[in-house]
Design a protein around this motif. Structure first.
Motif, mmCIF file in Angstrom:
data_model
loop_
_atom_site.group_PDB
_atom_site.id
_atom_site.type_symbol
_atom_site.label_atom_id
_atom_site.label_comp_id
_atom_site.label_asym_id
_atom_site.label_seq_id
_atom_site.Cartn_x
_atom_site.Cartn_y
_atom_site.Cartn_z
ATOM 1 N N GLY A 16 18.426 68.562 41.886
ATOM 2 C CA GLY A 16 17.271 68.899 41.070
ATOM 3 C C GLY A 16 16.764 67.656 40.365
ATOM 4 O O GLY A 16 16.487 66.632 40.997
ATOM 5 N N ASP A 17 16.690 67.721 39.045
ATOM 6 C CA ASP A 17 16.250 66.567 38.263
ATOM 7 C C ASP A 17 17.410 65.650 37.869
ATOM 8 O O ASP A 17 17.200 64.624 37.222
ATOM 9 C CB ASP A 17 15.542 67.035 36.980
ATOM 10 C CG ASP A 17 14.231 67.767 37.275
ATOM 11 O OD1 ASP A 17 13.618 67.452 38.315
ATOM 12 O OD2 ASP A 17 13.850 68.652 36.482
ATOM 13 N N THR A 18 18.629 66.024 38.245
ATOM 14 C CA THR A 18 19.809 65.260 37.850
ATOM 15 C C THR A 18 20.190 64.261 38.933
ATOM 16 O O THR A 18 20.295 64.617 40.118
ATOM 17 C CB THR A 18 20.996 66.203 37.596
ATOM 18 O OG1 THR A 18 20.646 67.137 36.564
ATOM 19 C CG2 THR A 18 22.224 65.419 37.169
ATOM 20 N N LEU A 19 20.416 63.017 38.528
ATOM 21 C CA LEU A 19 20.923 62.003 39.439
ATOM 22 C C LEU A 19 22.438 62.061 39.378
ATOM 23 O O LEU A 19 23.063 61.514 38.472
ATOM 24 C CB LEU A 19 20.405 60.621 39.034
ATOM 25 C CG LEU A 19 20.740 59.455 39.979
ATOM 26 C CD1 LEU A 19 20.125 59.683 41.357
ATOM 27 C CD2 LEU A 19 20.256 58.140 39.385
ATOM 28 N N ALA A 20 23.056 62.767 40.345
ATOM 29 C CA ALA A 20 24.501 62.990 40.316
ATOM 30 C C ALA A 20 25.269 61.755 40.749
ATOM 31 O O ALA A 20 26.332 61.450 40.195
ATOM 32 C CB ALA A 20 24.860 64.177 41.203
ATOM 33 N N LEU A 21 24.763 61.040 41.759
ATOM 34 C CA LEU A 21 25.366 59.797 42.237
ATOM 35 C C LEU A 21 24.254 58.785 42.456
ATOM 36 O O LEU A 21 23.184 59.131 42.964
ATOM 37 C CB LEU A 21 26.137 60.008 43.549
ATOM 38 C CG LEU A 21 27.367 60.903 43.520
ATOM 39 C CD1 LEU A 21 27.904 61.118 44.934
ATOM 40 C CD2 LEU A 21 28.459 60.307 42.632
ATOM 41 N N SER A 22 24.524 57.543 42.098
ATOM 42 C CA SER A 22 23.499 56.502 42.215
ATOM 43 C C SER A 22 24.080 55.256 42.849
ATOM 44 O O SER A 22 24.926 54.580 42.257
ATOM 45 C CB SER A 22 22.926 56.163 40.831
ATOM 46 O OG SER A 22 21.962 55.130 40.920
ATOM 47 N N GLU A 23 23.660 54.966 44.080
ATOM 48 C CA GLU A 23 24.018 53.725 44.781
ATOM 49 C C GLU A 23 25.534 53.474 44.780
ATOM 50 O O GLU A 23 26.008 52.369 44.517
ATOM 51 C CB GLU A 23 23.296 52.531 44.141
ATOM 52 C CG GLU A 23 21.802 52.498 44.386
ATOM 53 C CD GLU A 23 21.468 52.155 45.833
ATOM 54 O OE1 GLU A 23 22.181 51.337 46.439
ATOM 55 O OE2 GLU A 23 20.487 52.719 46.361
ATOM 56 N N VAL A 24 26.288 54.521 45.097
ATOM 57 C CA VAL A 24 27.747 54.396 45.150
ATOM 58 C C VAL A 24 28.157 53.752 46.473
ATOM 59 O O VAL A 24 27.794 54.238 47.550
ATOM 60 C CB VAL A 24 28.422 55.771 44.999
ATOM 61 C CG1 VAL A 24 29.922 55.671 45.280
ATOM 62 C CG2 VAL A 24 28.171 56.325 43.606
ATOM 63 N N SER A 25 28.901 52.682 46.386
ATOM 64 C CA SER A 25 29.446 52.014 47.573
ATOM 65 C C SER A 25 30.930 51.768 47.348
ATOM 66 O O SER A 25 31.332 51.291 46.286
ATOM 67 C CB SER A 25 28.736 50.687 47.843
ATOM 68 O OG SER A 25 27.378 50.897 48.222
ATOM 69 N N ALA A 26 31.744 52.112 48.341
ATOM 70 C CA ALA A 26 33.193 51.925 48.247
ATOM 71 C C ALA A 26 33.788 52.103 49.636
ATOM 72 O O ALA A 26 33.159 52.677 50.522
ATOM 73 C CB ALA A 26 33.815 52.928 47.272
ATOM 74 N N ALA A 203 36.852 54.880 40.372
ATOM 75 C CA ALA A 203 36.386 55.402 39.091
ATOM 76 C C ALA A 203 34.863 55.510 39.081
ATOM 77 O O ALA A 203 34.163 54.565 39.461
ATOM 78 C CB ALA A 203 36.861 54.515 37.951
ATOM 79 N N LEU A 204 34.376 56.662 38.635
ATOM 80 C CA LEU A 204 32.956 56.891 38.497
ATOM 81 C C LEU A 204 32.586 57.074 37.033
ATOM 82 O O LEU A 204 33.320 57.706 36.270
ATOM 83 C CB LEU A 204 32.527 58.159 39.271
ATOM 84 C CG LEU A 204 32.685 58.151 40.795
ATOM 85 C CD1 LEU A 204 32.271 59.509 41.354
ATOM 86 C CD2 LEU A 204 31.889 57.025 41.424
ATOM 87 N N VAL A 205 31.468 56.492 36.647
ATOM 88 C CA VAL A 205 30.912 56.668 35.311
ATOM 89 C C VAL A 205 29.445 56.988 35.473
ATOM 90 O O VAL A 205 28.677 56.190 36.009
ATOM 91 C CB VAL A 205 31.081 55.395 34.446
ATOM 92 C CG1 VAL A 205 30.399 55.588 33.099
ATOM 93 C CG2 VAL A 205 32.549 55.043 34.265
ATOM 94 N N ALA A 206 29.066 58.213 35.038
ATOM 95 C CA ALA A 206 27.670 58.631 35.107
ATOM 96 C C ALA A 206 27.068 58.421 36.497
ATOM 97 O O ALA A 206 25.938 57.969 36.658
ATOM 98 C CB ALA A 206 26.831 57.909 34.057
ATOM 99 N N GLY A 207 27.858 58.761 37.522
ATOM 100 C CA GLY A 207 27.359 58.707 38.887
ATOM 101 C C GLY A 207 27.389 57.357 39.557
ATOM 102 O O GLY A 207 26.909 57.205 40.685
ATOM 103 N N ARG A 208 27.969 56.378 38.898
ATOM 104 C CA ARG A 208 28.070 55.022 39.476
ATOM 105 C C ARG A 208 29.524 54.583 39.517
ATOM 106 O O ARG A 208 30.343 55.062 38.732
ATOM 107 C CB ARG A 208 27.248 54.017 38.652
ATOM 108 C CG ARG A 208 25.751 54.311 38.627
ATOM 109 C CD ARG A 208 25.022 53.302 37.740
ATOM 110 N NE ARG A 208 23.594 53.541 37.691
ATOM 111 C CZ ARG A 208 22.724 53.028 38.521
ATOM 112 N NH1 ARG A 208 23.136 52.191 39.484
ATOM 113 N NH2 ARG A 208 21.444 53.304 38.429
ATOM 114 N N VAL A 209 29.821 53.648 40.394
ATOM 115 C CA VAL A 209 31.178 53.091 40.453
ATOM 116 C C VAL A 209 31.406 52.229 39.219
ATOM 117 O O VAL A 209 30.598 51.352 38.911
ATOM 118 C CB VAL A 209 31.379 52.260 41.720
ATOM 119 C CG1 VAL A 209 32.752 51.594 41.714
ATOM 120 C CG2 VAL A 209 31.231 53.129 42.971
ATOM 121 N N ALA A 210 32.487 52.512 38.504
ATOM 122 C CA ALA A 210 32.783 51.750 37.297
ATOM 123 C C ALA A 210 33.097 50.307 37.642
ATOM 124 O O ALA A 210 33.770 50.021 38.624
ATOM 125 C CB ALA A 210 33.973 52.372 36.562
ATOM 126 N N GLY A 211 32.611 49.402 36.789
ATOM 127 C CA GLY A 211 32.899 47.983 36.959
ATOM 128 C C GLY A 211 32.081 47.326 38.015
ATOM 129 O O GLY A 211 32.279 46.180 38.366
#
Length: 211
Positions: A16-26, A203-211
Protein backbone atom coordinates in the motif's frame (compact mmCIF):
# COMPACT_ATOMS: atom_id res chain seq x y z
CA UNK A 1 25.42 -30.95 -2.53
CA UNK A 2 24.63 -27.65 -0.79
CA UNK A 3 21.92 -25.46 -2.27
CA UNK A 4 23.12 -22.36 -4.14
CA UNK A 5 23.34 -19.10 -2.19
CA UNK A 6 20.41 -16.69 -2.34
CA UNK A 7 21.42 -13.31 -3.75
CA UNK A 8 19.00 -10.60 -2.69
CA UNK A 9 19.45 -7.73 -5.14
CA UNK A 10 18.06 -4.22 -4.58
CA UNK A 11 14.84 -5.68 -3.18
CA UNK A 12 12.04 -3.16 -2.65
CA UNK A 13 8.52 -4.00 -1.48
CA UNK A 14 5.63 -1.57 -1.05
CA UNK A 15 2.57 -2.62 0.90
CA UNK A 16 0.00 0.00 0.00
CA UNK A 17 1.49 3.30 1.11
CA UNK A 18 4.07 1.58 3.32
CA UNK A 19 7.62 0.98 2.14
CA UNK A 20 8.22 -2.40 3.81
CA UNK A 21 11.64 -3.05 2.23
CA UNK A 22 13.90 -0.56 0.48
CA UNK A 23 16.86 -1.53 -1.72
CA UNK A 24 17.77 -4.58 0.37
CA UNK A 25 20.82 -6.42 -0.94
CA UNK A 26 22.46 -9.40 0.78
CA UNK A 27 23.82 -12.88 0.14
CA UNK A 28 22.34 -15.74 2.18
CA UNK A 29 24.68 -18.71 2.27
CA UNK A 30 23.78 -22.42 2.11
CA UNK A 31 24.94 -24.90 4.74
CA UNK A 32 24.55 -22.17 7.35
CA UNK A 33 21.90 -20.71 9.65
CA UNK A 34 21.12 -17.03 9.08
CA UNK A 35 19.26 -15.13 11.80
CA UNK A 36 17.05 -12.36 10.44
CA UNK A 37 16.78 -9.69 13.13
CA UNK A 38 15.15 -6.32 13.63
CA UNK A 39 12.40 -4.61 15.60
CA UNK A 40 8.73 -5.19 14.79
CA UNK A 41 7.98 -3.48 11.49
CA UNK A 42 11.59 -3.74 10.30
CA UNK A 43 10.56 -5.91 7.34
CA UNK A 44 11.54 -9.40 8.53
CA UNK A 45 8.25 -11.10 7.71
CA UNK A 46 8.02 -9.30 4.38
CA UNK A 47 11.47 -10.56 3.42
CA UNK A 48 10.54 -14.12 4.41
CA UNK A 49 7.37 -13.81 2.30
CA UNK A 50 9.43 -12.78 -0.73
CA UNK A 51 11.92 -15.61 -0.21
CA UNK A 52 8.98 -18.03 0.13
CA UNK A 53 7.47 -16.79 -3.12
CA UNK A 54 4.22 -15.61 -1.55
CA UNK A 55 4.87 -11.89 -2.04
CA UNK A 56 5.99 -10.22 -5.26
CA UNK A 57 8.67 -7.51 -4.99
CA UNK A 58 7.91 -4.04 -6.23
CA UNK A 59 11.39 -3.98 -7.71
CA UNK A 60 14.60 -5.97 -7.43
CA UNK A 61 14.56 -9.68 -6.74
CA UNK A 62 16.24 -12.81 -5.42
CA UNK A 63 18.63 -14.90 -7.51
CA UNK A 64 19.04 -18.56 -6.61
CA UNK A 65 15.39 -19.44 -6.03
CA UNK A 66 14.66 -20.68 -9.56
CA UNK A 67 14.20 -24.43 -9.37
CA UNK A 68 14.80 -24.51 -5.61
CA UNK A 69 12.33 -26.12 -3.22
CA UNK A 70 11.26 -23.91 -0.32
CA UNK A 71 9.67 -24.80 3.03
CA UNK A 72 8.12 -21.96 5.03
CA UNK A 73 7.26 -22.47 8.71
CA UNK A 74 5.00 -19.65 9.98
CA UNK A 75 4.75 -18.38 13.54
CA UNK A 76 2.90 -20.73 15.84
CA UNK A 77 0.22 -18.05 16.36
CA UNK A 78 -0.61 -18.20 12.62
CA UNK A 79 -1.83 -21.81 12.93
CA UNK A 80 -5.47 -22.26 14.12
CA UNK A 81 -5.74 -23.72 17.59
CA UNK A 82 -8.47 -26.14 16.49
CA UNK A 83 -6.74 -27.52 13.40
CA UNK A 84 -8.06 -31.13 13.25
CA UNK A 85 -4.77 -32.96 12.73
CA UNK A 86 -2.43 -34.97 14.90
CA UNK A 87 1.21 -34.21 15.61
CA UNK A 88 2.11 -37.06 13.25
CA UNK A 89 -0.12 -35.61 10.51
CA UNK A 90 1.60 -32.27 10.94
CA UNK A 91 5.03 -33.79 10.42
CA UNK A 92 3.82 -35.91 7.50
CA UNK A 93 2.53 -32.82 5.68
CA UNK A 94 6.16 -31.93 5.09
CA UNK A 95 6.33 -34.84 2.63
CA UNK A 96 3.35 -33.67 0.56
CA UNK A 97 5.61 -31.92 -1.96
CA UNK A 98 6.99 -35.35 -2.87
CA UNK A 99 3.95 -37.64 -2.52
CA UNK A 100 0.89 -35.38 -2.78
CA UNK A 101 -1.64 -34.25 -0.16
CA UNK A 102 -2.99 -36.98 2.13
CA UNK A 103 -1.36 -39.70 0.03
CA UNK A 104 0.19 -42.74 1.65
CA UNK A 105 3.79 -42.04 2.59
CA UNK A 106 6.61 -44.10 1.16
CA UNK A 107 8.82 -46.07 3.54
CA UNK A 108 11.58 -43.47 3.23
CA UNK A 109 9.16 -40.69 4.18
CA UNK A 110 7.78 -42.66 7.13
CA UNK A 111 11.34 -43.21 8.33
CA UNK A 112 12.02 -39.48 7.94
CA UNK A 113 8.92 -38.59 9.97
CA UNK A 114 9.95 -41.04 12.69
CA UNK A 115 13.52 -39.72 12.77
CA UNK A 116 12.36 -36.11 12.90
CA UNK A 117 9.92 -36.92 15.72
CA UNK A 118 12.76 -38.52 17.67
CA UNK A 119 15.05 -35.54 17.04
CA UNK A 120 12.40 -33.13 18.32
CA UNK A 121 11.22 -35.25 21.26
CA UNK A 122 7.78 -35.81 19.73
CA UNK A 123 7.67 -39.60 19.36
CA UNK A 124 5.26 -40.19 22.29
CA UNK A 125 2.94 -37.49 20.89
CA UNK A 126 2.59 -38.59 17.26
CA UNK A 127 -1.03 -39.72 17.75
CA UNK A 128 -2.01 -36.71 19.87
CA UNK A 129 -4.18 -33.95 18.34
CA UNK A 130 -2.06 -30.91 17.59
CA UNK A 131 -4.59 -28.80 19.49
CA UNK A 132 -3.99 -30.82 22.68
CA UNK A 133 -0.22 -30.38 23.05
CA UNK A 134 1.65 -27.51 24.68
CA UNK A 135 2.77 -24.42 22.79
CA UNK A 136 6.37 -25.59 22.78
CA UNK A 137 5.42 -29.03 21.48
CA UNK A 138 3.29 -27.45 18.77
CA UNK A 139 6.24 -25.30 17.73
CA UNK A 140 8.43 -28.41 17.53
CA UNK A 141 5.83 -30.07 15.31
CA UNK A 142 5.67 -27.11 12.93
CA UNK A 143 9.44 -26.96 12.66
CA UNK A 144 9.43 -30.72 12.17
CA UNK A 145 7.11 -30.32 9.20
CA UNK A 146 9.70 -28.03 7.62
CA UNK A 147 12.46 -30.54 8.31
CA UNK A 148 10.50 -33.42 6.75
CA UNK A 149 10.11 -31.41 3.55
CA UNK A 150 13.89 -31.69 2.96
CA UNK A 151 13.72 -28.43 1.01
CA UNK A 152 16.66 -26.55 -0.46
CA UNK A 153 15.57 -23.47 1.49
CA UNK A 154 14.04 -23.57 4.99
CA UNK A 155 12.42 -20.36 6.23
CA UNK A 156 11.13 -20.14 9.81
CA UNK A 157 9.32 -17.19 11.38
CA UNK A 158 10.11 -16.73 15.10
CA UNK A 159 10.74 -20.43 15.90
CA UNK A 160 11.78 -19.81 19.51
CA UNK A 161 9.31 -17.08 20.50
CA UNK A 162 7.46 -17.86 23.71
CA UNK A 163 8.82 -21.37 24.19
CA UNK A 164 10.63 -22.99 27.10
CA UNK A 165 14.41 -23.37 27.24
CA UNK A 166 14.32 -27.06 26.30
CA UNK A 167 12.26 -26.36 23.18
CA UNK A 168 14.53 -23.48 22.24
CA UNK A 169 17.59 -25.71 22.48
CA UNK A 170 15.91 -28.53 20.56
CA UNK A 171 14.69 -26.28 17.74
CA UNK A 172 18.01 -24.48 17.32
CA UNK A 173 19.86 -27.80 17.21
CA UNK A 174 17.43 -29.07 14.55
CA UNK A 175 17.95 -25.95 12.41
CA UNK A 176 21.72 -26.36 12.69
CA UNK A 177 21.46 -29.98 11.53
CA UNK A 178 19.35 -28.92 8.56
CA UNK A 179 22.05 -26.43 7.60
CA UNK A 180 24.66 -29.17 7.89
CA UNK A 181 22.61 -31.10 5.33
CA UNK A 182 23.37 -28.24 2.90
CA UNK A 183 20.14 -26.25 3.05
CA UNK A 184 19.80 -22.49 3.18
CA UNK A 185 18.25 -21.88 6.64
CA UNK A 186 16.83 -18.46 7.54
CA UNK A 187 14.85 -17.71 10.68
CA UNK A 188 13.44 -14.42 11.89
CA UNK A 189 14.01 -13.91 15.61
CA UNK A 190 14.05 -11.50 18.53
CA UNK A 191 15.77 -14.03 20.79
CA UNK A 192 19.42 -13.32 21.77
CA UNK A 193 20.07 -17.04 22.27
CA UNK A 194 18.86 -17.79 18.73
CA UNK A 195 21.10 -15.06 17.33
CA UNK A 196 24.10 -16.40 19.23
CA UNK A 197 23.62 -19.85 17.69
CA UNK A 198 23.34 -18.55 14.12
CA UNK A 199 26.24 -18.65 11.66
CA UNK A 200 25.28 -15.31 10.09
CA UNK A 201 23.07 -12.38 11.04
CA UNK A 202 21.09 -10.18 8.65
CA UNK A 203 19.79 -7.11 10.46
CA UNK A 204 17.01 -4.90 9.14
CA UNK A 205 16.13 -1.41 10.33
CA UNK A 206 13.02 0.25 8.91
CA UNK A 207 13.15 -1.93 5.81
CA UNK A 208 16.85 -1.47 5.08
CA UNK A 209 19.93 -3.53 5.82
CA UNK A 210 21.53 -2.18 8.98
CA UNK A 211 24.99 -0.69 8.58
Amino acid sequence: MPAPPLRIEHLTVRRGDTLALSEVSAVVQPAAVTALVGHNGAGKSTLLDVLAGVRTPTSGGVAGLAGASVAYVPQRSAVPDDLPVTVGDTLAMGAWRRVGAWRRLRRSDRDLVAGTASLLGLTPLLAAPLSSVSGGQRQRALVGQGLVSRADVLLVDEPTAGVDADTRTTVLRALALEAQRGAVVVHATHEPAAVEHADHVLALVAGRVAG
